[in-house]
Design an enzyme around this catalytic site. Structure first.
Site, PDB file in Angstrom:
ATOM      1  N   GLU A 109       1.526  -4.085  10.557  1.00 10.11           N
ATOM      2  CA  GLU A 109       0.615  -3.773   9.341  1.00 10.11           C
ATOM      3  C   GLU A 109      -0.110  -4.919   8.710  1.00 10.11           C
ATOM      4  OE1 GLU A 109       2.293  -1.988   5.622  1.00 10.11           O
ATOM      5  OE2 GLU A 109       4.068  -1.961   6.864  1.00 10.11           O
TER       6      GLU A 109
ATOM      7  N   ARG B 233      -0.704  -3.728  -3.705  1.00 12.48           N
ATOM      8  CA  ARG B 233      -1.491  -3.732  -2.478  1.00 12.48           C
ATOM      9  C   ARG B 233      -2.171  -2.553  -2.298  1.00 12.48           C
ATOM     10  NH1 ARG B 233       3.221  -4.109   1.684  1.00 12.48           N
ATOM     11  NH2 ARG B 233       1.285  -4.536   3.314  1.00 12.48           N
TER      12      ARG B 233
ATOM     13  N   ARG C 215      -4.336   0.127   4.716  1.00 15.28           N
ATOM     14  CA  ARG C 215      -3.940  -0.720   5.556  1.00 15.28           C
ATOM     15  C   ARG C 215      -4.559  -0.521   7.041  1.00 15.28           C
ATOM     16  NH1 ARG C 215      -1.482  -1.192   1.666  1.00 15.28           N
ATOM     17  NH2 ARG C 215       0.706  -1.065   1.038  1.00 15.28           N
TER      18      ARG C 215
ATOM     19  N   HIS D 146      -2.386   5.468   2.586  1.00 17.39           N
ATOM     20  CA  HIS D 146      -0.877   5.008   2.791  1.00 17.39           C
ATOM     21  C   HIS D 146      -0.120   5.784   3.951  1.00 17.39           C
ATOM     22  CE1 HIS D 146       3.054   3.311   1.753  1.00 17.39           C
ATOM     23  NE2 HIS D 146       2.332   2.091   1.396  1.00 17.39           N
TER      24      HIS D 146
END
Length: 136
Positions: free
Chosen positions: A92, A103, A107, A127
């Site tokens: 990831e 963050r 992703r 997420h």
């Protein structure tokens, strides 16, 4: 006495409903995207990714350097949305979120034996609740 009994029944009913809602909330509140019978997920063109996603994708292809320590770490696929593979297959990478202090939720997850030339990469903006396969 009958009135007291009715009050107790109402309280028990409310507690039962609340208890059922508490137990079922994780199941009902989280709809999971699963691969189709053919094993494919919906796709997103590389050009459609947010600008920060395109930067992250380019860094993956270049082998870094990555801005976050966790970038390149093993992604466990616990959600079982991505096609099943052995542990260590997926890695990831963070897609920066403007204004986020951490963050963020975005992703890119890539799979394959060679991180710079992955077999497939997937984008998630929520997420890991859903993924879209990145196509060039």
């Amino acid at each position: 006495m009958l009135k007291a009994f009715a009050t107790q029944v109402r309280k028990a009913g409310v507690l039962w409903v609340l208890g059922a809602a508490f137990v079922l909330a994780p199941v009902v509140g989280h709809t999971r995207q699963t691969p189709s019978a053919a094993g494919s997920l919906s796709s997103i063109a590389l050009a459609e990714l947010p600008a920060q996603g395109r930067v992250t994708y380019a860094l993956i292809r270049e082998g870094g350097p990555f801005p976050y320590d966790k970038d390149g770490s093993v992604f466990g696929n616990r959600e079982r949305i991505l096609p099943a593979q052995q542990r260590g297959y997926y890695r990831e990478y963070t897609v920066r979120t403007p204004g986020a202090r951490n963050r963020g939720a975005r992703r890119i997850v890539c799979g394959g034996q060679k991180p710079r030339t992955p077999d497939a990469c997937y984008y998630t903006g929520d997420h890991y609740a859903s993924f879209r396969e990145i196509v060039e």
